[in-house]
Design a protein around this motif. Structure first.
Motif, short mmCIF file in Angstrom:
data_model
loop_
_atom_site.label_atom_id
_atom_site.label_comp_id
_atom_site.label_asym_id
_atom_site.label_seq_id
_atom_site.Cartn_x
_atom_site.Cartn_y
_atom_site.Cartn_z
N GLN A 240 0.85 -1.19 0.00
CA GLN A 240 0.00 0.00 0.00
C GLN A 240 0.88 1.24 0.00
O GLN A 240 2.11 1.15 0.04
CB GLN A 240 -0.90 0.00 1.23
N LYS A 241 0.25 2.39 -0.05
CA LYS A 241 1.00 3.64 0.03
C LYS A 241 1.77 3.69 1.34
O LYS A 241 1.22 3.40 2.41
CB LYS A 241 0.04 4.82 -0.07
N LEU A 242 3.05 3.98 1.28
CA LEU A 242 3.97 4.16 2.39
C LEU A 242 4.58 2.88 2.93
O LEU A 242 5.68 2.91 3.50
CB LEU A 242 3.31 4.92 3.56
N ALA A 243 3.91 1.73 2.82
CA ALA A 243 4.46 0.53 3.47
C ALA A 243 3.93 -0.75 2.83
O ALA A 243 2.82 -0.79 2.30
CB ALA A 243 4.12 0.53 4.95
N ILE A 244 4.75 -1.79 2.92
CA ILE A 244 4.33 -3.15 2.61
C ILE A 244 3.95 -3.80 3.93
O ILE A 244 4.69 -3.69 4.92
CB ILE A 244 5.47 -3.93 1.94
N LEU A 245 2.79 -4.46 3.98
CA LEU A 245 2.26 -4.99 5.23
C LEU A 245 2.08 -6.49 5.16
O LEU A 245 1.66 -7.04 4.13
CB LEU A 245 0.91 -4.33 5.54
N CYS A 278 8.21 -6.20 -4.75
CA CYS A 278 7.13 -5.24 -4.58
C CYS A 278 7.43 -3.97 -5.38
O CYS A 278 8.44 -3.31 -5.12
CB CYS A 278 6.98 -4.86 -3.11
N SER A 279 6.59 -3.64 -6.33
CA SER A 279 6.83 -2.45 -7.15
C SER A 279 5.60 -1.55 -7.16
O SER A 279 4.53 -1.93 -6.67
CB SER A 279 7.21 -2.85 -8.59
N ARG A 282 4.30 6.23 -9.14
CA ARG A 282 4.60 6.94 -10.39
C ARG A 282 6.09 7.11 -10.64
O ARG A 282 6.53 7.27 -11.77
CB ARG A 282 3.89 8.30 -10.38
N SER A 283 6.89 6.99 -9.57
CA SER A 283 8.34 7.07 -9.74
C SER A 283 8.95 5.69 -10.01
O SER A 283 10.16 5.58 -10.17
CB SER A 283 8.98 7.67 -8.49
N ASN A 284 8.11 4.65 -10.04
CA ASN A 284 8.54 3.31 -10.42
C ASN A 284 9.66 2.76 -9.55
O ASN A 284 10.79 2.57 -9.98
CB ASN A 284 8.97 3.27 -11.89
N MET A 285 9.33 2.44 -8.31
CA MET A 285 10.27 1.84 -7.39
C MET A 285 10.00 0.34 -7.26
O MET A 285 8.88 -0.12 -7.44
CB MET A 285 10.15 2.48 -6.00
N THR A 286 11.05 -0.41 -6.93
CA THR A 286 10.90 -1.83 -6.59
C THR A 286 11.66 -2.10 -5.29
O THR A 286 12.83 -1.71 -5.16
CB THR A 286 11.44 -2.75 -7.70
N PHE A 287 10.97 -2.73 -4.34
CA PHE A 287 11.57 -3.14 -3.07
C PHE A 287 11.52 -4.66 -2.99
O PHE A 287 10.50 -5.27 -3.33
CB PHE A 287 10.79 -2.56 -1.87
N VAL A 288 12.59 -5.27 -2.54
CA VAL A 288 12.63 -6.72 -2.32
C VAL A 288 12.86 -6.96 -0.84
O VAL A 288 13.83 -6.46 -0.26
CB VAL A 288 13.73 -7.39 -3.16
N ILE A 289 11.95 -7.70 -0.22
CA ILE A 289 12.04 -7.93 1.22
C ILE A 289 11.80 -9.41 1.53
O ILE A 289 11.27 -10.15 0.72
CB ILE A 289 11.04 -7.06 2.01
#
Length: 421
Positions: A240-245, A278-279, A282-289
């Motif tokens: 979601q916006k701001l965080a992966i839960l 997790c991507s 609008r700035s197209n980020m990807t986080f791997v956790i």
């Protein structure tokens, strides 16, 4: 009695395991098994109106939802009566929603179940018209078909095409409309209703009654992901916006959070070999956790982050590489181990791309709205194999394809196509 009780428990566990195993073999939810978008298959590289086209079927209505498959039946949703044309939308009171069943072998319409919409459905606009009133993809198992229509709620339909229950999950509307698709977990139907009510729901799939709900889900059009940990426990993941839960899917209790993308989220989280990709934004980020933490895991469970990804479309992971059919009409590949960009190439269109990429393990299928399906080799060097186009100039392909055995199912806003050798 103790022996009988033990026997019953063993039978129940065996039944649940068999049910989950059957589901894993079916393309029965958005993006197929586990939401990964990948299924081992032998799909054609090229097709046309005269080559490798098993059948095509005119649909009774428009829509952007993807087809799903259970055994020899295909299920999808549509809408009719209102908003079929932007310039002349008609009367909002005439809007009708549909859950549709089609025979996988020859494409004939088995049944069409009409669903009465909520009076809170938003009026047609240019943005709503991009996708319409049937965007979330249904899910299906041996108990029935389950669909979500945003402000018109969740509906359960039997395999005979009869409504079993319908439940409102909130009536707020934003922008393009609904998008999050339902998923199944045991006897629960899990639905992200972030846009409609800011809530994540666990519903009893037999009755539609609320088993649990968790509020505070922010700006998330995404479909949730289930991940099984090494100890056999299961977590429910929502970006979601701001965080992966991370949540307990049995109760809806939040287990962990990881600071992430500072923007609204549409793509699905995909799980592979114990990591979550997790991507979004609008700035197209990807986080791997890594899943499995407790509390704030922003520092302890982050593997890597990269300023690449997609705003709308979800990736797949094949042989150590992430691939996207980027919504800005770009084919994108990152190395999964560290996020290094392998290639970034223009797709054969200037239009937005809304359907996500899928793969049969050796080939990548990237659907454009108006210029056909781009087929690439599933390798980190860009290799175009074909561009295949079907339909008329007026057809738009917004839906993610489905893979059923050795068949590729493509859905436009007018027809369903079955591609097979």
């Amino acid at each position: 009695m103790p022996r009988l009780r033990f026997f019953c428990v063993v039978c129940l566990i065996t039944s649940l395991c068999c049910s989950e195993s059957v589901q894993a073999q079916q393309w029965n939810r958005f993006r197929g098994p586990g939401g990964r978008g990948v299924a081992e298959a032998d799909l054609p590289t090229t097709w046309s109106e005269t080559e490798n086209l098993a059948w095509k079927t005119d649909l009774p209505g428009k829509g952007s939802s993807s087809p799903v498959v259970w055994d020899d039946r295909v299920y999808l949703t549509a809408y009719t009566g209102y908003g079929m044309e932007l310039e002349n939308p008609g009367d909002p009171a005439a809007l009708l929603l549909h859950v549709i069943c089609i025979d996988l072998h020859d494409g004939h319409l088995v049944w069409d179940c009409p669903i009465k919409p909520s009076p809170d459905e938003q009026e047609i606009s240019k943005r709503v018209g991009e996708h319409g009133y049937a965007s979330p993809t249904p899910c299906v198992d041996d108990s029935g078909v389950y669909a979500f229509f945003g402000p018109s709620g969740c509906v359960a339909v039997s395999h005979q095409g009869e409504v079993r229950w319908q439940r409102n999950l909130g009536t707020k509307t934003v922008g393009f409309g609904a998008a999050a698709s339902p998923i199944l977990f045991g006897d629960l139907l899990i639905q992200n209703a972030s846009i409609e009510s800011g809530t994540l729901y666990g519903l009893q799939k037999q009755t539609g009654e609320i088993r649990w709900k968790t509020d505070g889900i922010q700006s998330a059009w995404t479909t949730p992901t289930l991940v099984t940990l090494p100890d056999g426990s299961v977590e429910l993941v929502v970006n979601q916006k701001l965080a992966i839960l991370g949540f307990d899917p049995h109760t809806g209790k939040q287990l962990w959070s990881c600071d992430a993308i500072q923007d609204y989220i549409v793509p699905c989280v995909i799980e592979h070999d114990g990591l979550l990709y997790c991507s979004g934004g609008r700035s197209n980020m990807t986080f791997v956790i890594r899943p499995g933490g407790r509390g704030d895991v922003s520092q302890s469970h982050l593997v890597w982050e990269q300023s690449r990804g997609a705003n709308v479309t979800s990736p797949i992971l094949v042989d150590g590489h992430l691939y996207w059919s980027h919504d800005k009409s770009i084919a994108l590949c990152l190395r999964a181990s560290d996020g290094e960009e392998m290639y970034r190439e223009r797709m054969p269109t200037r239009s937005r791309v809304y359907g996500s990429i899928v793969s049969d393990g050796s080939k990548l299928y990237l659907t454009t709205r108006d210029a056909g399906v781009l087929v690439l080799a599933a390798q980190p060097e860009y290799k175009e194999l074909a561009v295949n186009k079907l339909g008329t100039e007026s057809e738009r392909f917004n839906a993610t394809p489905a893979i059923a055995s050795d068949r590729l199912l493509l859905r436009s806003d007018q027809r369903l196509y079955c591609i097979s050798k």
